[in-house]
Enzyme design. Structure first.
Site, mmCIF file in Angstrom:
data_model
loop_
_atom_site.group_PDB
_atom_site.id
_atom_site.type_symbol
_atom_site.label_atom_id
_atom_site.label_comp_id
_atom_site.label_asym_id
_atom_site.label_seq_id
_atom_site.Cartn_x
_atom_site.Cartn_y
_atom_site.Cartn_z
ATOM 1 N N ASN A 24 1.162 -1.661 0.424
ATOM 2 C CA ASN A 24 0.374 0.132 0.000
ATOM 3 C C ASN A 24 0.664 0.668 0.291
ATOM 4 O OD1 ASN A 24 -2.908 0.774 -0.059
ATOM 5 N ND2 ASN A 24 -2.986 0.926 1.727
ATOM 6 N N ILE B 99 -5.450 4.474 -7.712
ATOM 7 C CA ILE B 99 -5.372 3.230 -7.157
ATOM 8 C C ILE B 99 -6.033 3.522 -5.389
ATOM 9 C CG2 ILE B 99 -4.164 1.021 -5.918
ATOM 10 C CD1 ILE B 99 -4.462 1.174 -8.755
ATOM 11 N N PRO B 100 -6.624 3.351 -4.804
ATOM 12 C CA PRO B 100 -7.057 3.806 -3.295
ATOM 13 C C PRO B 100 -6.904 3.426 -2.181
ATOM 14 C CG PRO B 100 -8.348 2.818 -4.207
ATOM 15 C CD PRO B 100 -7.608 2.737 -5.279
ATOM 16 N N CYS B 101 -5.180 3.867 -1.884
ATOM 17 C CA CYS B 101 -5.131 3.009 -0.423
ATOM 18 C C CYS B 101 -5.372 4.381 0.561
ATOM 19 C CB CYS B 101 -3.598 3.575 -1.043
ATOM 20 S SG CYS B 101 -2.506 5.326 -0.980
ATOM 21 N N HIS B 102 -6.284 5.350 0.284
ATOM 22 C CA HIS B 102 -6.423 6.354 0.853
ATOM 23 C C HIS B 102 -7.815 5.838 1.374
ATOM 24 C CE1 HIS B 102 -8.309 7.403 -2.980
ATOM 25 N NE2 HIS B 102 -9.603 7.855 -1.478
#
Length: 161
Positions: free
Chosen positions: A116, A125-128
């Protein structure tokens, strides 16, 4: 030889540097710049223009998914994790353990966290959207304050279900 291009997007939470080729975007990262310096030129590939426009729509609350071509650069495990992140719905969160379970590797929670942190395609790429098992915000390369802002932003623009 592949030519690389950059353009800066001035978001509400700081300058985002978009990098790519004529074919795809390979990096969308928050910058420490106080203002954008990489601007559009006649040679700027359409894919960078499209990425810029889609990020703008995201920050304005109109876009919940991204459709421009991008390229994942990492190990096969990292790519597996990043593909799993794309399954997290807009405005929702998953835990690192849920990501590990989704890739059928429940013992890989720490490795998921590491992958991540190496994501070079912020927001897209929604690592949040990944949080700790106790519901707290943990680790975000762009800073926890940005992670919190992004999650609040998505909650305020989510579609009524």
């Amino acid at each position: 030889m592949t030519t690389n291009y950059k353009v800066d997007y001035e978001s509400p939470i700081g300058v985002i540097e978009i990098a790519g080729t004529h074919e795809a975007i390979y990096s969308i990262l928050f910058s420490e710049k106080t203002e954008g310096v990489n601007v559009f030129h006649a040679e700027t590939p359409p894919v960078l223009v499209e990425c810029y426009n889609q990020l703008d729509e995201y920050f304005k609350g109109y876009r919940h998914e991204f459709t421009f071509p991008y390229q994942l650069e990492g190990t096969s495990f990292q790519k597996t994790v990043w593909n799993a992140l794309n399954k997290i719905p807009y405005s929702k969160t998953w835990t690192y353990k849920e990501i590990a379970l989704s890739i059928e590797n429940e013992k890989a929670v720490r490795a998921v966290g590491s992958a991540n942190g190496k994501n070079k395609l912020s927001i897209v790429i929604p690592c949040h959207r990944v949080i700790g098992s106790n519901g707290t915000l943990t680790g975000y390369a762009g800073g926890l304050w940005r992670k919190e802002w992004l999650l609040q932003h998505e909650k305020s623009y989510k579609k009524v279900e």
